[in-house]
Design a protein around this motif. Structure first.
Motif, PDB file in Angstrom:
ATOM      1  N   ASN A   1       6.934  10.318  -1.528  1.00  0.00           N
ATOM      2  CA  ASN A   1       7.331  10.421  -3.078  1.00  0.00           C
ATOM      3  C   ASN A   1       6.178   9.312  -3.653  1.00  0.00           C
ATOM      4  O   ASN A   1       6.602   8.204  -4.307  1.00  0.00           O
TER       5      ASN A   1
ATOM      6  N   LYS B   1       3.795  -0.522  -9.748  1.00  0.00           N
ATOM      7  CA  LYS B   1       3.735  -1.284 -11.132  1.00  0.00           C
ATOM      8  C   LYS B   1       4.771  -2.046 -11.675  1.00  0.00           C
ATOM      9  O   LYS B   1       4.535  -2.915 -12.515  1.00  0.00           O
TER      10      LYS B   1
ATOM     11  N   GLY C   1       5.672  10.642 -15.079  1.00  0.00           N
ATOM     12  CA  GLY C   1       4.469  10.202 -15.094  1.00  0.00           C
ATOM     13  C   GLY C   1       3.659   9.642 -16.628  1.00  0.00           C
ATOM     14  O   GLY C   1       2.627   9.609 -16.559  1.00  0.00           O
TER      15      GLY C   1
ATOM     16  N   GLY D   1       5.029   6.604 -17.785  1.00  0.00           N
ATOM     17  CA  GLY D   1       5.165   5.105 -17.727  1.00  0.00           C
ATOM     18  C   GLY D   1       6.820   4.818 -17.939  1.00  0.00           C
ATOM     19  O   GLY D   1       7.153   3.745 -17.967  1.00  0.00           O
TER      20      GLY D   1
ATOM     21  N   GLY E   1       9.389   5.475 -16.378  1.00  0.00           N
ATOM     22  CA  GLY E   1      10.148   4.846 -15.074  1.00  0.00           C
ATOM     23  C   GLY E   1       9.580   3.364 -15.017  1.00  0.00           C
ATOM     24  O   GLY E   1      10.626   2.787 -14.428  1.00  0.00           O
ATOM     25  N   THR E   2       8.516   3.244 -15.266  1.00  0.00           N
ATOM     26  CA  THR E   2       8.169   1.678 -14.935  1.00  0.00           C
ATOM     27  C   THR E   2       8.976   0.884 -15.844  1.00  0.00           C
ATOM     28  O   THR E   2       9.460  -0.140 -15.509  1.00  0.00           O
TER      29      THR E   2
ATOM     30  N   LEU F   1      14.781   9.467 -13.718  1.00  0.00           N
ATOM     31  CA  LEU F   1      14.533   9.977 -15.148  1.00  0.00           C
ATOM     32  C   LEU F   1      15.215  11.197 -15.459  1.00  0.00           C
ATOM     33  O   LEU F   1      15.157  12.080 -14.561  1.00  0.00           O
TER      34      LEU F   1
HETATM   35  C1  LIG Z   1      10.402   7.946  -9.912  1.00  0.00           C
HETATM   36  C2  LIG Z   1      10.501   8.075 -11.292  1.00  0.00           C
HETATM   37  C3  LIG Z   1      11.653   7.307 -11.780  1.00  0.00           C
HETATM   38  C4  LIG Z   1       9.081   7.164 -11.878  1.00  0.00           C
HETATM   39  O1  LIG Z   1       9.132   7.146 -13.145  1.00  0.00           O
HETATM   40  P1  LIG Z   1       7.647   7.757 -13.904  1.00  0.00           P
HETATM   41  O2  LIG Z   1       7.981   7.414 -15.433  1.00  0.00           O
HETATM   42  O3  LIG Z   1       7.469   9.335 -13.620  1.00  0.00           O
HETATM   43  O4  LIG Z   1       6.782   6.764 -13.470  1.00  0.00           O
HETATM   44  P2  LIG Z   1       5.487   6.198 -14.269  1.00  0.00           P
HETATM   45  O5  LIG Z   1       4.890   7.056 -15.050  1.00  0.00           O
HETATM   46  O6  LIG Z   1       6.205   4.882 -14.696  1.00  0.00           O
HETATM   47  O7  LIG Z   1       4.628   5.711 -12.959  1.00  0.00           O
HETATM   48  C5  LIG Z   1       4.216   6.828 -12.024  1.00  0.00           C
HETATM   49  C6  LIG Z   1       2.885   6.528 -11.333  1.00  0.00           C
HETATM   50  O8  LIG Z   1       2.425   7.359 -10.483  1.00  0.00           O
HETATM   51  C7  LIG Z   1       1.491   8.236 -10.626  1.00  0.00           C
HETATM   52  N1  LIG Z   1       1.543   9.520 -10.033  1.00  0.00           N
HETATM   53  C8  LIG Z   1       2.221  10.673 -10.599  1.00  0.00           C
HETATM   54  N2  LIG Z   1       2.256  11.565  -9.715  1.00  0.00           N
HETATM   55  C9  LIG Z   1       1.430  11.191  -8.579  1.00  0.00           C
HETATM   56  C10 LIG Z   1       1.245  11.648  -7.458  1.00  0.00           C
HETATM   57  N3  LIG Z   1       1.672  12.839  -7.010  1.00  0.00           N
HETATM   58  N4  LIG Z   1       0.746  10.687  -6.455  1.00  0.00           N
HETATM   59  C11 LIG Z   1       0.303   9.617  -6.760  1.00  0.00           C
HETATM   60  N5  LIG Z   1       0.532   9.008  -7.932  1.00  0.00           N
HETATM   61  C12 LIG Z   1       1.212   9.790  -8.869  1.00  0.00           C
HETATM   62  C13 LIG Z   1       1.287   8.261 -12.172  1.00  0.00           C
HETATM   63  O9  LIG Z   1      -0.140   8.565 -12.471  1.00  0.00           O
HETATM   64  C14 LIG Z   1       1.613   6.559 -12.357  1.00  0.00           C
HETATM   65  O10 LIG Z   1       0.687   5.858 -12.151  1.00  0.00           O
HETATM   66  P3  LIG Z   1      -0.596   5.242 -13.116  1.00  0.00           P
HETATM   67  O11 LIG Z   1       0.257   4.677 -14.303  1.00  0.00           O
HETATM   68  O12 LIG Z   1      -1.089   4.143 -12.364  1.00  0.00           O
HETATM   69  O13 LIG Z   1      -1.240   6.236 -13.515  1.00  0.00           O
HETATM   70  C15 LIG Z   1      10.506   9.407 -12.010  1.00  0.00           C
HETATM   71  O14 LIG Z   1       9.260  10.046 -11.627  1.00  0.00           O
HETATM   72  C16 LIG Z   1      11.607  10.199 -11.428  1.00  0.00           C
HETATM   73  O15 LIG Z   1      12.659  10.332 -12.122  1.00  0.00           O
HETATM   74  N6  LIG Z   1      11.364  11.066 -10.449  1.00  0.00           N
HETATM   75  C17 LIG Z   1      12.286  12.086  -9.967  1.00  0.00           C
HETATM   76  C18 LIG Z   1      13.456  11.582  -9.242  1.00  0.00           C
HETATM   77  C19 LIG Z   1      12.751  10.451  -8.216  1.00  0.00           C
HETATM   78  O16 LIG Z   1      11.989  10.758  -7.421  1.00  0.00           O
HETATM   79  N7  LIG Z   1      13.745   9.262  -8.137  1.00  0.00           N
HETATM   80  C20 LIG Z   1      13.103   8.227  -7.440  1.00  0.00           C
HETATM   81  C21 LIG Z   1      13.800   8.272  -6.053  1.00  0.00           C
HETATM   82  S1  LIG Z   1      13.290   6.944  -4.865  1.00  0.00           S
END
Ligand SMILES: CC(C)(COP(=O)(O)OP(=O)(O)OC[C@H]1O[C@@H](n2cnc3c(N)ncnc32)[C@H](O)[C@@H]1OP(=O)(O)O)[C@@H](O)C(=O)NCCC(=O)NCCS
Length: 181
Positions: free
Chosen positions: A146, A155, A114, A116, A118-119, A107
């Protein structure tokens, strides 16, 4: 004009490269993306992602976006997909299924993690890939620490298979099969 709604995907274009360059310097992206190629210059972004725009390497690059109330595109992130088999450079050397695709994504806005989004992005990409009947399975390979990405992928339908070693280091291999109809 697009209608407001969920996350959509379109191919990366040359005009996106300055924006992609900026995103690749965001702290939340630098933490998990790029390995040795992290924090590229704009020229390096052109060299690395330009061939993907012109379909000159096996990776397809996408801009994820939402449509605002005014019908304007709001870019929310970057994603890429690839055919695992035959990737080369030490990647996925054991893969024998030509229908296996892989995905990577991030993102753009660190204040929107965190929540939703990314999902939604991953589900949109998975749906897009499974729309091709040749695609049997989709994989992704987050770093095992991660946890946010891993939870997001769970999810979106992925299941952890095992920890593996890739040319970028240790990864958690996560896979989902085409849903049965
Ligand atoms: C990875 C990424 C695309 C996910 O998108 P997002 O919108 O953040 O993810 P979502 O909100 O859909 O889902 C994240 C889930 O992890 C949970 N979460 C967040 N931080 C967490 C942590 N430190 N430990 C465990 N779970 C965690 C959230 O609560 C959520 O779960 P839930 O809906 O059951 O509560 C986004 O975080 C991102 O761009 N991250 C930076 C770059 C990256 O890591 N890219 C992936 C490389 S593989």
């Amino acid at each position: 004009m697009n209608a407001p709604g969920g996350v959509q995907l379109r191919p990366l274009a040359d005009t996106d490269l300055p924006r992609l360059h900026r995103w690749l310097h965001e702290p939340h992206v630098l933490e998990w993306w790029g390995g040795e190629d992290a924090a590229p210059t704009l020229d390096e972004v052109h060299a690395h992602y330009g061939p993907r725009i012109r379909a000159e390497d096996g990776v397809q690059a996408w801009i994820a976006f939402k449509t605002g109330p005014d019908g304007a595109e709001q870019a929310i992130g970057y994603a890429q997909s690839y055919t695992a088999m035959g990737s080369g450079d030490g990647w996925w050397a054991d893969e024998t299924d030509p229908g296996m695709r892989g995905i990577d994504q991030f993102l753009a806005d660190g204040s929107r993690l965190g929540q939703g989004l990314g999902t939604q992005l991953v589900r949109a990409l998975v749906d897009r890939l499974f729309a091709d009947p040749a695609v049997t399975q989709i994989q992704t390979d987050p770093h095992p620490t991660n946890r946010r990405a891993i939870r997001c992928y769970e999810k979106a339908g992925f299941r952890a298979v095992e920890e593996i070693v890739t040319p970028d280091g240790t990864a958690l291999w996560m896979v989902q099969r085409r849903p049965r109809v």
